[in-house]
Enzyme design. Structure first.
Site: not given
Length: 227
Positions: A144, A167
């Protein structure tokens, strides 16, 4: 074109499932890795009903015994893996709106169990089968932009305000892992890359995301099919 044996983790829904569907549409054999047997089997059955070659492989990336059993089953039936897509991932903070300073250690650990340790454990167990590929094998880690320190440090970057500590740091770790394994496995003709599918309309990404699941999966598929 020779059909590739492609294992995709977390492939019973979302980007993982769409990645499997697109790869199968090119004539490849897709293995639906999922920890939920009912959902995994249903996903594979749906693809087979569309005329694709797809099979469910029980696989929990947080359980090393489960990974070993999955790899043994693949070895018995297909003898190799040509492409591994490490797609399984979690983001508990986004939906809860958890501030970094309020993050519980249990949530931090749980995120890393799937997003980091799960990626490494699956990759490590699959390496013997990837080395049996008659072509240059591929490992694709779904990462990501939120794992980019440069992006997260730039106030002008659109993702600057997405301050999900567990995350983001887990995806930074995946990117570092990708670099390390890429250098290590280059001599064995195994390519290791990270890819960001973008902010996608999935259960994790929410309906507010600007990219469709088809668009998100397409960039993974492009990388997975590289020779």
């Amino acid at each position: 074109m020779t059909a590739k044996i492609i294992l995709i983790t977390g492939a019973n829904k979302g980007i993982g499932y769409e990645t499997a569907r697109q790869l199968a549409s090119y004539g490849h054999i897709v293995l639906i890795g999922a920890r939920d047997s009912q959902r995994g089997e249903a996903a594979a059955a749906t693809l087979r009903a569309e005329g694709f070659e797809a099979y469910f492989v029980p696989l929990d990336v947080t359980d090393e015994a489960s990974i070993q059993k999955a790899v043994a089953a693949i070895a018995d039936r297909w003898g190799k893996i040509d492409v591994l897509v490490n797609n399984a991932g979690v983001d508990y903070e986004f939906s809860l709106g958890t501030r970094p300073s309020d993050l519980e250690m249990s949530m931090f650990r749980d995120t890393f169990e799937v997003n980091v340790f799960g990626v490494f454990a699956t990759t490590k167990q699959c390496l013997p089968l990837l080395k049996r590929s008659s072509e240059a094998a591929q490992i694709v880690n779904v990462a990501s932009t939120l794992g980019s320190l440069t992006s997260l440090s730039d106030p002008n970057n659109p993702f600057y305000g997405v301050n999900t500590l567990a995350y983001n740091t887990s995806k930074s770790a995946v990117n570092a892992m990708t670099v390390s394994l890429s250098k290590d496995l280059a001599s064995e003709k195994i390519s290791v890359n990270s890819i960001c599918p973008g902010w996608v309309q999935t259960e994790m990404g929410s309906a507010a995301a600007p990219r469709t699941v088809e668009q998100g999966a397409s960039v993974i598929v492009k990388l997975a099919m590289m020779d």
